[in-house]
Design a protein around this motif. Structure first.
Motif, PDB file in Angstrom:
ATOM      1  N   GLY A 179       0.804  -1.214   0.000  1.00 46.48           N
ATOM      2  CA  GLY A 179       0.000   0.000   0.000  1.00 46.48           C
ATOM      3  C   GLY A 179       0.835   1.260   0.000  1.00 46.48           C
ATOM      4  O   GLY A 179       0.467   2.266  -0.605  1.00 46.48           O
ATOM      5  N   MET A 180       1.985   1.233   0.688  1.00 47.72           N
ATOM      6  CA  MET A 180       2.832   2.417   0.784  1.00 47.72           C
ATOM      7  C   MET A 180       3.683   2.629  -0.462  1.00 47.72           C
ATOM      8  O   MET A 180       3.910   3.760  -0.893  1.00 47.72           O
ATOM      9  N   LEU A 181       4.179   1.532  -1.036  1.00 46.71           N
ATOM     10  CA  LEU A 181       5.157   1.640  -2.118  1.00 46.71           C
ATOM     11  C   LEU A 181       4.603   1.269  -3.489  1.00 46.71           C
ATOM     12  O   LEU A 181       5.214   1.569  -4.505  1.00 46.71           O
ATOM     13  N   GLY A 182       3.481   0.556  -3.521  1.00 47.22           N
ATOM     14  CA  GLY A 182       2.953   0.078  -4.794  1.00 47.22           C
ATOM     15  C   GLY A 182       3.677  -1.154  -5.296  1.00 47.22           C
ATOM     16  O   GLY A 182       3.306  -1.740  -6.300  1.00 47.22           O
ATOM     17  N   SER A 183       4.726  -1.571  -4.609  1.00 50.16           N
ATOM     18  CA  SER A 183       5.480  -2.778  -4.972  1.00 50.16           C
ATOM     19  C   SER A 183       6.364  -3.134  -3.791  1.00 50.16           C
ATOM     20  O   SER A 183       6.468  -2.380  -2.827  1.00 50.16           O
ATOM     21  N   GLY A 184       6.993  -4.295  -3.870  1.00 55.40           N
ATOM     22  CA  GLY A 184       7.966  -4.664  -2.843  1.00 55.40           C
ATOM     23  C   GLY A 184       7.414  -5.494  -1.711  1.00 55.40           C
ATOM     24  O   GLY A 184       8.132  -6.287  -1.128  1.00 55.40           O
ATOM     25  N   GLY A 185       6.128  -5.327  -1.374  1.00 52.89           N
ATOM     26  CA  GLY A 185       5.578  -6.077  -0.252  1.00 52.89           C
ATOM     27  C   GLY A 185       5.559  -7.571  -0.491  1.00 52.89           C
ATOM     28  O   GLY A 185       5.763  -8.364   0.429  1.00 52.89           O
ATOM     29  N   SER A 186       5.344  -7.965  -1.746  1.00 52.54           N
ATOM     30  CA  SER A 186       5.261  -9.390  -2.050  1.00 52.54           C
ATOM     31  C   SER A 186       6.577 -10.119  -1.808  1.00 52.54           C
ATOM     32  O   SER A 186       6.586 -11.336  -1.593  1.00 52.54           O
ATOM     33  N   ILE A 187       7.665  -9.365  -1.811  1.00 48.93           N
ATOM     34  CA  ILE A 187       8.969 -10.004  -1.628  1.00 48.93           C
ATOM     35  C   ILE A 187       9.169 -10.449  -0.186  1.00 48.93           C
ATOM     36  O   ILE A 187      10.085 -11.201   0.129  1.00 48.93           O
ATOM     37  N   LEU A 188       8.277  -9.997   0.717  1.00 47.78           N
ATOM     38  CA  LEU A 188       8.337 -10.427   2.112  1.00 47.78           C
ATOM     39  C   LEU A 188       7.611 -11.741   2.339  1.00 47.78           C
ATOM     40  O   LEU A 188       7.826 -12.401   3.357  1.00 47.78           O
ATOM     41  N   THR A 189       6.741 -12.142   1.423  1.00 50.83           N
ATOM     42  CA  THR A 189       5.842 -13.268   1.669  1.00 50.83           C
ATOM     43  C   THR A 189       6.588 -14.579   1.858  1.00 50.83           C
ATOM     44  O   THR A 189       6.305 -15.332   2.798  1.00 50.83           O
ATOM     45  N   VAL A 190       7.527 -14.881   0.978  1.00 53.90           N
ATOM     46  CA  VAL A 190       8.239 -16.161   1.058  1.00 53.90           C
ATOM     47  C   VAL A 190       9.024 -16.294   2.368  1.00 53.90           C
ATOM     48  O   VAL A 190       8.887 -17.308   3.068  1.00 53.90           O
ATOM     49  N   PRO A 191       9.866 -15.314   2.749  1.00 58.21           N
ATOM     50  CA  PRO A 191      10.583 -15.483   4.016  1.00 58.21           C
ATOM     51  C   PRO A 191       9.661 -15.568   5.232  1.00 58.21           C
ATOM     52  O   PRO A 191       9.966 -16.300   6.185  1.00 58.21           O
ATOM     53  N   ILE A 192       8.529 -14.864   5.221  1.00 60.49           N
ATOM     54  CA  ILE A 192       7.593 -14.958   6.347  1.00 60.49           C
ATOM     55  C   ILE A 192       7.002 -16.365   6.417  1.00 60.49           C
ATOM     56  O   ILE A 192       6.895 -16.964   7.500  1.00 60.49           O
ATOM     57  N   LEU A 193       6.619 -16.916   5.266  1.00 62.58           N
ATOM     58  CA  LEU A 193       6.057 -18.266   5.249  1.00 62.58           C
ATOM     59  C   LEU A 193       7.089 -19.314   5.662  1.00 62.58           C
ATOM     60  O   LEU A 193       6.765 -20.291   6.350  1.00 62.58           O
ATOM     61  N   VAL A 194       8.343 -19.118   5.249  1.00 63.74           N
ATOM     62  CA  VAL A 194       9.389 -20.103   5.555  1.00 63.74           C
ATOM     63  C   VAL A 194       9.842 -20.002   7.009  1.00 63.74           C
ATOM     64  O   VAL A 194       9.892 -21.011   7.731  1.00 63.74           O
ATOM     65  N   TYR A 195      10.152 -18.780   7.469  1.00 64.72           N
ATOM     66  CA  TYR A 195      10.814 -18.626   8.763  1.00 64.72           C
ATOM     67  C   TYR A 195       9.860 -18.368   9.930  1.00 64.72           C
ATOM     68  O   TYR A 195      10.212 -18.640  11.076  1.00 64.72           O
ATOM     69  N   LEU A 196       8.648 -17.870   9.654  1.00 62.21           N
ATOM     70  CA  LEU A 196       7.696 -17.623  10.737  1.00 62.21           C
ATOM     71  C   LEU A 196       6.595 -18.678  10.796  1.00 62.21           C
ATOM     72  O   LEU A 196       6.169 -19.075  11.875  1.00 62.21           O
ATOM     73  N   VAL A 197       6.140 -19.135   9.623  1.00 61.95           N
ATOM     74  CA  VAL A 197       5.085 -20.155   9.593  1.00 61.95           C
ATOM     75  C   VAL A 197       5.682 -21.555   9.593  1.00 61.95           C
ATOM     76  O   VAL A 197       5.085 -22.498  10.099  1.00 61.95           O
TER      77      VAL A 197
END
Length: 254
Positions: A16-34
């Motif tokens: 929402g803030m940048l219009g891009s870039g947020g999706s690049i957080l999804t994989v590490p969150i799923l791997v290392y937090l979930v």
């Protein structure tokens, strides 16, 4: 798991803030937090990012801020490329996919650290080159599970000749299209690899990400974009180095 839900909101905030870039957080969150396996995380990230981007694109479509010609010449080749990237992924070890993902994070950080030059008068390229660009970004999306908005927006502005407000809306729709194509292919590949999509995680992450994107859009108005971009770029450097550090021993001894 609460930390993972917070991470889902963070994904949306960044989008929402940048219009891009947020999706690049999804994989590490799923791997290392979930705790998802790498290949499953990459597949699920495409579904999550695609849903968030699709909802985000709707207001732009209603206001007529989507360039349908570039959706055709950039988005459709991107779908084909993402499908191919997902297809090739069955022969690429998950550790190599995460390593490539880390390199993409560092590339994204570099592009965000650079002063934005999108206001420079763009020079249109031939549609053949735009098609090839869409295909290449699509293959990368299918392999590592990132929407590629940080690559698509500059490409649409500098190569496609779009003004920024049109590029953001068009990019969101292209990301949704590419993500759907790649996820469709992964749905056919995952069972043979012993994985099943966790739909509860996908839907909860997508819902929280959508809420985060709405909040991010409101916050973006009160925070300088350059500050946001460079702060996020610094975070990407830290995450990219961490993922390389985690996976390099596995690559060397694999």
């Amino acid at each position: 798991m609460l930390l993972a839900w917070f991470g889902a909101i963070l994904i949306g905030l960044a989008l929402g803030m940048l219009g891009s870039g947020g999706s690049i957080l999804t994989v590490p969150i799923l791997v290392y937090l979930v705790g998802e396996p790498d290949k499953l995380a990459i597949a699920e990230s495409l579904a999550i990012v695609g849903l968030i981007a699709l909802v985000g694109a709707l207001p732009y479509a209603i206001r007529g801020l989507i360039d349908w010609r570039n959706v055709l010449f950039f988005g459709l080749p991107g779908m084909a490329g993402t499908y191919l990237g997902a297809y090739f992924s069955q022969w690429v070890p998950g550790v190599w996919q995460l390593g490539l993902f880390a390199v993409v994070m560092l590339l994204a950080a570099y592009m965000m650290f650079r002063p934005p030059r999108l206001e420079v008068s763009p020079q249109k390229r031939s549609y053949i080159k735009i098609i090839l660009d869409g295909l290449a970004v699509g293959v990368l999306t299918g392999l590592v599970g990132v929407g590629g908005g940080f690559l698509i927006v500059p490409a649409l502005v500098l190569l496609g000749g779009l003004p920024m407000h049109l590029a953001v809306g068009t990019s969101l729709l292209v990301v949704a299209m590419k993500s759907a194509s790649g996820f469709y292919k992964y749905l056919h590949l995952l069972p043979a690899q012993g994985y099943t999509v966790h739909w509860d995680i996908v839907l909860i992450f997508a819902a929280l990400g959508i809420v985060g994107s709405l909040l991010g859009g409101r916050l973006a108005a009160s925070i300088p974009q350059l500050t946001l971009r460079r702060g996020f770029a610094g975070f990407l450097v830290v995450m990219g180095v961490f993922i390389l550090w985690q996976n390099l021993p596995r690559v060397l001894h694999g």
